[in-house]
Design an enzyme around this catalytic site. Structure first.
Site, short mmCIF file in Angstrom:
data_model
loop_
_atom_site.label_atom_id
_atom_site.label_comp_id
_atom_site.label_asym_id
_atom_site.label_seq_id
_atom_site.Cartn_x
_atom_site.Cartn_y
_atom_site.Cartn_z
N CYS A 1 -7.23 -13.70 -11.72
CA CYS A 1 -7.33 -15.00 -12.39
C CYS A 1 -8.65 -15.70 -11.98
CB CYS A 1 -6.19 -15.95 -12.06
SG CYS A 1 -4.59 -15.33 -12.57
N ASN B 1 -4.64 -20.05 -9.62
CA ASN B 1 -4.87 -18.65 -9.24
C ASN B 1 -4.11 -18.42 -7.94
OD1 ASN B 1 -5.89 -16.16 -8.43
ND2 ASN B 1 -7.78 -17.04 -7.63
N HIS C 1 -3.41 24.53 0.51
CA HIS C 1 -2.10 24.14 1.04
C HIS C 1 -1.25 23.44 -0.03
CE1 HIS C 1 -3.38 25.36 4.99
NE2 HIS C 1 -4.50 24.68 4.81
#
Ligand code: F6R
Length: 615
Positions: free
Chosen positions: A2, A101, A511
């Site tokens: 934001c 925000n 692996h």
């Protein structure tokens, strides 16, 4: 996460707010909105789902008059991205409008109380709770807006940067911060700007005040900036001069900020080293190391905390510091570290790495480390951000504002600072021979020119990119210093092209991941000439033997790998420990061109935001 912008003064607010939102759009772009007090004294709120351009289209036939306004670009946390959940939010009576925000953690409890009082809600956001709470407190106690904000914030738990307009007081914006950034710009005509960072303000004034946690500011044109806390005690945030040029905030002829920032890297790294490496290129001076020499050279252990790309830089830092300084280093995801009850000693040094300086998890990790008595050192890009203010000392990377959401120049800047720091500490600790130190410092100063050479591969990579657009998965392999480069290359591809990619230490492949390899799977191998070169060649052969298609990043003069690779990208040679800086370039370009071929919005990838201010 934001972006917030505001203006109050004598100029028309709307164009300033829209331009500000465009500068902040990297922080969120799922919806946007603006609130203006019109010339007729109305409080108008306009909102649109989508980008700032969608908001502009929505405002075309609206009253956009007025010299006071606030605006917001959203990255959704609570509630889907739509115009109802977009900010600003009106209060129930329509007298107030608020942008936010952050995250209000106790919003459910507060909302239940307000709903029980009959206050109607339109959205499902945590933010609307704030504006309803403030208005309810203001009206039922006959308080001023500032007083109501102070009472309300006593009840709020969470992170916020907020700004509020009051229709009855068109000459005032009240704003406040707690754990989310907020900067106030002081204009020459007594007008005020406010924003989540200095980029929307830099065009109008170079005088800014970075608000601190707990600050509430009252902006009234022609009056002094007033800052108090929730208990009404006067606060004195420092007014600083910022040094951001307009060129740094614009694309300068490039189609995307990301490409501009990739190409800026040689200049950025020169800026990063300027004043720190002397003209004779045989000495590094970092003031943080001079000021805190004893603390740093006597560290029992170094813990690096960071997120994402900055964490990858930390992995390279670990290898540099361990091999040059012989201090053990651990690299932690800040988001894990903060909740893990880690063992931290008072003689540990914690290095927090962050481009934005606002990442919530990294900030929380710093707080934890400080509480445990560790010495905290920051490596940041954004000047004046929260992390540089909450660390005891640190080094800015000085690569200029990074606007593309995918980090590029900040990463190479971070690795350059970590290289300088490791060399400086090694020199002070006496763990490096004088000749070797000088040779390394000299080589570091040559890196920008070598990056220029590496960037010459751009056209070749642009031609190669279409081959990879079909891929659903890609593998990036590297060893030693190049293993974090593989991780970073894979992250770049994932975030902007949405192709799944994994970075792996090349020898670990057998692996497990080797099972994935077939002719459909592009494999990118960083195979520059280093002490593991022969081993990486063996790893390439293992991929080839299973039908894998290999693109190798190699050092100039390499004649061996072309026998095994489908494509090679050639890079200038350097010392092994600096190779990550150069080897990152083709991987950044690859991700960029693949994403462009796929028609993606490179600077605004879906679901992402540049500054992750929520956990
Ligand atoms: C990826 C990217 C992110 C950030 C991460 C941390 O390209 O940019 O992974 O590195 O969100 O951000 P800062 O460095 O601002 O703390």
């Amino acid at each position: 996460m934001c972006g917030i912008v505001g203006y109050i003064g004598h100029k028309k607010a709307y164009p300033i707010l829209i331009k500000g939102l465009q500068r902040l759009e990297y922080r969120g772009y799922d919806s946007a909105g603006v609130a203006l007090i019109s010339e007729d004294g109305d409080l108008n709120v306009y909102k649109a789902k989508g980008k700032v351009s969608d908001l502009e289209a929505c405002c075309e036939d609206k009253d956009i008059s007025g010299c006071a306004g606030i605006a917001h670009t959203r990255w959704a946390t609570h509630g889907e991205p739509n115009s109802t959940n977009a900010h600003p939010h009106y209060s129930a009576s329509g007298r107030l409008a608020l942008i936010h925000n952050g995250i209000i953690e106790n919003y459910m409890t507060l909302k239940e109380k307000l709903v029980a009082l009959g206050i109607p809600f339109k959205s499902v956001t945590d933010t609307e709770v704030l504006v309803q709470l403030i208005e309810h407190i203001m009206l039922s106690n006959e308080l001023t807006l500032l007083e109501a904000v102070q009472v309300a914030l006593h009840q709020v738990i969470g992170a916020y940067a907020i700004a509020i307009l009051d229709r009855k007081h068109p000459d005032t914006i009240v704003c406040a911060r707690q754990s989310s950034p907020l900067v106030v710009g002081l204009g020459a005509d007594g007008d005020f700007y406010l924003a989540s960072d200095a980029s929307p303000i830099a065009e109008y004034t170079d005088k800014v005040a970075y608000l601190n946690d707990g600050d509430i500011a009252v902006l009234q044109p022609g009056k002094e900036l007033k800052v108090v806390n929730i208990d009404n005690e006067t606060q004195h945030p420092k007014v600083k001069q910022i040094d951001i040029t307009l060129g740094q905030l614009e694309k300068g002829g490039y189609p995307f900020f990301m490409l501009k920032e990739i190409f800026e890297q040689p200049a950025c790294l020169r800026d990063c080293m300027r004043g720190r490496i002397n003209v004779g290129a045989d000495r590094i001076t970092l003031s943080a190391v001079i000021d805190y020499r004893e603390k740093l050279i006597n560290a029992r252990r170094i813990i690096i905390v960071a997120c994402g790309t900055s964490w990858h830089a930390g992995l390279i830092g670990k290898q540099l510091i361990e091999s040059l300084c012989r201090i053990p280093v651990e690299v932690e995801y800040a988001s894990e570290f903060r909740y893990r009850d880690p063992v931290i000693y008072p003689d540990d040094v914690v290095i927090a790495i962050s481009q934005s300086g606002e990442t919530a998890d990294t900030l929380a990790a710093i707080e934890l480390a400080r509480r445990a008595g560790a010495f905290v050192f920051g490596i940041c890009n954004a000047i004046g951000a929260s992390i540089p203010r909450q660390t005891q000392t640190g080094v800015y990377i000085h690569v200029g504002p990074e606007i593309g959401v995918a980090s590029t120049k900040a990463f190479t800047g971070q690795v350059t600072v970590l290289s300088m720091l490791a060399l400086c500490l090694a020199h002070e600790r006496g763990t490096i021979r004088a000749e070797h130190y000088k040779e390394m410092v000299r080589e570091l100063t040559l890196i920008p020119a070598k990056l220029e050479k590496a960037l010459e591969s751009n056209e070749q990579i642009e031609r190669l990119a279409p081959i990879f657009t079909y891929a659903k998965n890609c593998l990036y392999l590297g060893r030693g210093y190049n293993y974090p480069v593989a991780l970073e290359g894979a992250l770049k591809l994932k975030e902007i092209s949405y192709i799944h990619a994994e970075g792996y230490p090349a020898a670990e492949m057998k692996h497990g991941p080797i099972a994935l390899i077939d002719s459909e799977m592009p494999v990118f191998v960083i195979a520059t000439r280093d002490h593991l070169y022969d081993k990486v060649i063996s790893n390439i052969q293992e991929v080839r033997a299973r039908g894998g298609r290999v693109t190798a990043i190699v050092t100039e003069g390499d004649t061996q790998i072309q026998k095994f690779a489908d494509h090679i990208i050639v890079l200038p040679d350097t010392l092994e420990c600096f190779q990550p800086i150069i080897a990152s370039i083709p991987l950044q370009l690859l991700a960029y061109h693949i994403a462009v071929c796929k028609g993606k919005d490179v600077d605004r990838p879906r679901n992402l935001a540049k500054s992750v201010t929520v956990e």
